[in-house]
Design an enzyme around this catalytic site. Structure first.
Site, short mmCIF file in Angstrom:
data_model
loop_
_atom_site.label_atom_id
_atom_site.label_comp_id
_atom_site.label_asym_id
_atom_site.label_seq_id
_atom_site.Cartn_x
_atom_site.Cartn_y
_atom_site.Cartn_z
N SER A 484 18.23 65.25 52.17
CA SER A 484 18.16 66.05 53.39
C SER A 484 19.29 67.10 53.37
O SER A 484 19.34 67.91 52.45
CB SER A 484 18.22 65.15 54.62
OG SER A 484 17.82 65.84 55.78
N ASP A 570 6.59 65.16 54.28
CA ASP A 570 7.83 65.52 54.95
C ASP A 570 7.66 66.89 55.57
O ASP A 570 7.63 67.90 54.87
CB ASP A 570 8.98 65.53 53.94
CG ASP A 570 10.33 65.78 54.60
OD1 ASP A 570 10.36 66.01 55.82
OD2 ASP A 570 11.34 65.73 53.89
N HIS A 602 10.00 61.96 55.07
CA HIS A 602 11.40 62.28 54.74
C HIS A 602 12.08 61.08 54.09
O HIS A 602 13.15 61.21 53.52
CB HIS A 602 12.13 62.67 56.03
CG HIS A 602 13.35 63.52 55.83
ND1 HIS A 602 13.34 64.69 55.11
CD2 HIS A 602 14.63 63.37 56.26
CE1 HIS A 602 14.56 65.23 55.10
NE2 HIS A 602 15.36 64.42 55.79
#
Length: 625
Positions: A484, A570, A602
Site C-alpha cells: 500500500s 483492489d 488489497h
C-alpha cells in the site's frame, strides 16, 4: 542438552503460520463467569477456514467447546425491554444494470453510473445498500420488519467494513441509533462525514445527533447512566484525524481526550460509569488507558496509561471486578486472551490456542532502537533479529515500509507481513515508526500528509543507515519491502536509494500519483493526502505530489530487481498501479516479476493464495538478496 532445547530449534515457516488458530473475543457471559471466544483455523487443503466456539473462566482454567454461543452472551441487538430485535440487511434501491432500465433487454451486461462511489474496496455498486431494520422479537417471525432508513440510498452499517457496531438501542428501548454517511455518488466519495442518527420507534422520525461535526462520528455506546458516547474525528476528508471520545451529558458534548496528545482506537465504560477505558497506540505498541468522567464537577479530566510493555493490547473484551479481560499480541505471538488486574498490575494468560506450537520454536528477538532523524527528532525503530541470533555472523537485512500511510507500526501479529516469519528465514528486519504513525503525538502523525516523498523518506533511510552500522548487518545485502503506502515507499525508494538496496518487493503500491487520483474509489483520501487534484496547476502542494513525489517520474534511476504484487479486486490501489510499474521495469531491462491475484483485494485472504504469496516472497529474496 534437554529434549525441549532440541525441539525449540525449529523455526516458523509459511506452512506453520497458516496452521495457527486465530482468536476473536465475543464477550463475557451473562453470568459474568466466562469469556466466550471464537477460534478460526485455516484449512489450506480446502482453501477455507473452520471456526469453533469456546468458553473459559474469567479467572483462568480449562476451555470448553460450546455449540450455541448466542445463548450465553447478552444480545446487544435485542432491545432492553426484550420486545424488538434490530439487524441489518441489503436493499436494492438504485437502478444500475441495463436490465434495470430496459427490462426487455434482460440478457444485457452493462452498468450505468451518474456519479462516483460506483465501486468501493473490492465490490462494484449494484444499487444495493445496507439498511437497519427492526421487528418483534421472542420468535415472532410474522412481525413486519421496519426499514428505519426508509428506502434511502445510504449505507448503515458503513461499507466496506461496518457491522452491528454501527447501530445500538437506546436504554429506554424507544430509539435506535445508527451511523451513516448521508451522501450519494460523488459527494459520498469525497467525504468522511458520517453522523450518528436517532430513529424514534413511536414517531418514525429521525434526528441527526452529531450535526455540525464534519468528520467521522462512529462507535456509539451508552454509559451505565445513559450518556451517549462515541468516537469523533473533526475534519472532513481526513480519515486519520485525531480520534477522540465524546460524551453527551446534560446538553453538552464533552471531549474526554481532546487535551491528550494521542488518538483512540476503541473504548469501553467502567461498570460504575466513573471512567472510560480505551486502547491507543503509544511508542510502537498499543496499550490500555483510562480517562475519568467528571460530569459537572470541577475535577480535571486526566488520561492514565494502565499497561506498558513490548506487546499490543488489541481488544477490550470486558471486566470482571477490578480485572480487565483483553486480547494481546506481540511480534512473536498471535492473539490470546489475557486478564489484567488493574490494582495489582498482574497479567494472566487465559487462552492457549497456539502455546504448544510456540514452545517448539526458537523465536525471534525484538529490540527497540531510537534513531536521530535528519530534522533532529528521535524515531523509534523496531529491529527484529533471527532466532538463534549470532552477533558474529552477518545477516541480509530488510527495511519494512509500513502502509496506511498513517497506520501505527506496533507489536501486532500479521499472517502475511509476519516479522517473526521473516526473521526465521534468516533476515534482520528494520521497522521504523517513521513520520505518519500514531503513538508519537498528533504532530508526528500528521507530518506525512501532503509530504509522501519528503521527510518520511529521510526517516526510512536514517533507520536503515543506522542499523546497517551494526557488524551483524551485511551491508551488501539490503532489501526494502512494503504494501500500500509501503508499496509506494518501495517504488519511490527505488528511484532515490543511491544503490543502498539490492532488491525490492512492492505489494499493491501506488506507483503513479496522477493515475492513482483518477482511479481510486475513496477520493477524499487522495484529496487530503495529495493536497488536491492533478489539474490544479496553481496548487503548489498538489503539483509537488504529482511531480517530485511521483515514483513514476523517477523510473529512469531504477536499477534494482523488483517483485511487484497486485490483487485484481483492489479498488483502493487499482491494478493499473502495479501494471505501470511492472511495464516500466521490464522495458528498462530490470529483473522483475509480476505476482497477480485476480480474486484478492488489497489483502490476500484465501489460504492457498496466501501460501503462494509467502513462497514467492521468499523465493524472490533468495534469488536477489
Amino acid at each position: 542438552m534437554s529434549v525441549n532445547a532440541v525441539v525449540a530449534q525449529n523455526v516458523m515457516s509459511p506452512e506453520l503460520l497458516w496452521k495457527l488458530g486465530r482468536i476473536t473475543a465475543l464477550g463475557i457471559s451473562k453470568d459474568g463467569k466466562n469469556v466466550i471466544y471464537k477460534v478460526s483455523t485455516p484449512d489450506v487443503a480446502e482453501n477455507k477456514s473452520d471456526s469453533k466456539y469456546y468458553s473459559i473462566p474469567v479467572n483462568g482454567g480449562n476451555a470448553s467447546e460450546i455449540t450455541d454461543f448466542k445463548t450465553v452472551l447478552k444480545d446487544k441487538n435485542v432491545s432492553p425491554d426484550g420486545k424488538y430485535i434490530v439487524y441489518n440487511d441489503e436493499v436494492k434501491i438504485d437502478k444500475v444494470h441495463g436490465k434495470d432500465f430496459y427490462p426487455e433487454l434482460d440478457k444485457s451486461n452493462v452498468q450505468i453510473y451518474n456519479g462516483l462511489n460506483y465501486r468501493h474496496w473490492d465490490t462494484w455498486n449494484e444499487g444495493k445498500f445496507n439498511h437497519v431494520f427492526y421487528k418483534g422479537s421472542n420468535g415472532n417471525d410474522k412481525a413486519i420488519p421496519v426499514d428505519i432508513l426508509k428506502g434511502e440510498a445510504f449505507d448503515s452499517p458503513q461499507k466496506p467494513f461496518g457491522g452491528d457496531e454501527d447501530y445500538i438501542w437506546s436504554p429506554d428501548s424507544n430509539s435506535i441509533l445508527y451511523v451513516c454517511k448521508k451522501k450519494e455518488g460523488t459527494a459520498y466519495a469525497v467525504s468522511t462525514n458520517t453522523d450518528i442518527y436517532e430513529y424514534n420507534l413511536a414517531t418514525g422520525k429521525t434526528i441527526n445527533l452529531t450535526e455540525g461535526n464534519m468528520g467521522y462520528d462512529t462507535n456509539p455506546a451508552f454509559s451505565p447512566s445513559g450518556n451517549l458516547t462515541w468516537l469523533q474525528m473533526q475534519r472532513d476528508g481526513y480519515e486519520a484525524d485525531k480520534n477522540d471520545i465524546i460524551v453527551s451529558f446534560k446538553g453538552m458534548k464533552m471531549n474526554l481526550t481532546g487535551g491528550w496528545d494521542g488518538t483512540v482506537d476503541s473504548f469501553m465504560w467502567s461498570s460504575d460509569g466513573k471512567k472510560v477505558y480505551f486502547i491507543a497506540p503509544v511508542d510502537g505498541t498499543k496499550q490500555l488507558f483510562e480517562v475519568n468522567f467528571p460530569g459537572l464537577s470541577r475535577i480535571a479530566i486526566t488520561v492514565k496509561q494502565l499497561t506498558n510493555g513490548d506487546f499490543d493490547v488489541s481488544d477490550i473484551v470486558g471486566f470482571s471486578g477490578t480485572t480487565a479481560i483483553v486480547t494481546r499480541t506481540d511480534m512473536n505471538h498471535a492473539g490470546e486472551l489475557f486478564s489484567y488486574d488493574l490494582k495489582k498490575k498482574v497479567w494472566k494468560q487465559l487462552s492457549n490456542i497456539n502455546t504448544a506450537t510456540y514452545k517448539t520454536l526458537a523465536l525471534s528477538k525484538t529490540e527497540k532502537r531510537y534513531v536521530t532523524t535528519t530534522d533532529g527528532k528521535k524515531m523509534l525503530v523496531w529491529v527484529i533479529l533471527p532466532p538463534n541470533f549470532d552477533a558474529n555472523k552477518k545477516y541480509p537485512t530488510l527495511l519494512f515500509c509500513q502502509g496506511g500511510p498513517q497506520s501505527p507500526l506496533t507489536q501486532s501479529y500479521s499472517f502475511r507481513w509476519n516479522f517473526s516469519l521473516m526473521a526465521a528465514q534468516g533476515y534482520v528486519i528494520v521497522a521504523p515508526n517513521r513520520r505518519g504513525m500514531a503513538g508519537h503525538g498528533v504532530e508526528w502523525n500528521e507530518q506525512i500528509s501532503k509530504d509522501w516523498g519528503g521527510q518520511v523518506m529521510d526517516d526510512y533511510l536514517s533507520a536503515i543507515d543506522d542499523v546497517a552500522k551494526e557488524k551483524y548487518v551485511d551491508k551488501t545485502r539490503l532489501g526494502a519491502v512494503g504494501a500500500s503506502y509501503g508499496g509506494y515507499s518501495v517504488f519511490y525508494l527505488a528511484g532515490i536509494h543511491n544503490n543502498r538496496f539490492k532488491t525490492f518487493i512492492a505489494h499493491d503500491g501506488v506507483f503513479n500519483t496522477q493515475s492513482m487520483f483518477g482511479t481510486t474509489e475513496e477520493v477524499f483520501f487522495n484529496n487530503w493526502d495529495f493536497g488536491g487534484a492533478y489539474w490544479e496547476k496553481d496548487n503548489k502542494v498538489a503539483q509537488k505530489t504529482y511531480t517530485v513525489f511521483n515514483p513514476a517520474n523517477h523510473v529512469e534511476k531504477w536499477n534494482t530487481p523488483i517483485l511487484i504484487i497486485q490483487g485484481g479486486n483492489d479498488f483502493r490501489v487499482p491494478i493499473g498501479q502495479s501494471q505501470e510499474a511492472f511495464q516500466a521495469a521490464q522495458l528498462r531491462g530490470i529483473k522483475s516479476r509480476f505476482l497477480y491475484f485476480p480474486e484478492e483485494n488489497h489483502w490476500v485472504l484465501k489460504p492457498q493464495n496466501a501460501q503462494v504469496w509467502q513462497r514467492e516472497f521468499y523465493k524472490w529474496l533468495k534469488e536477489t538478496l
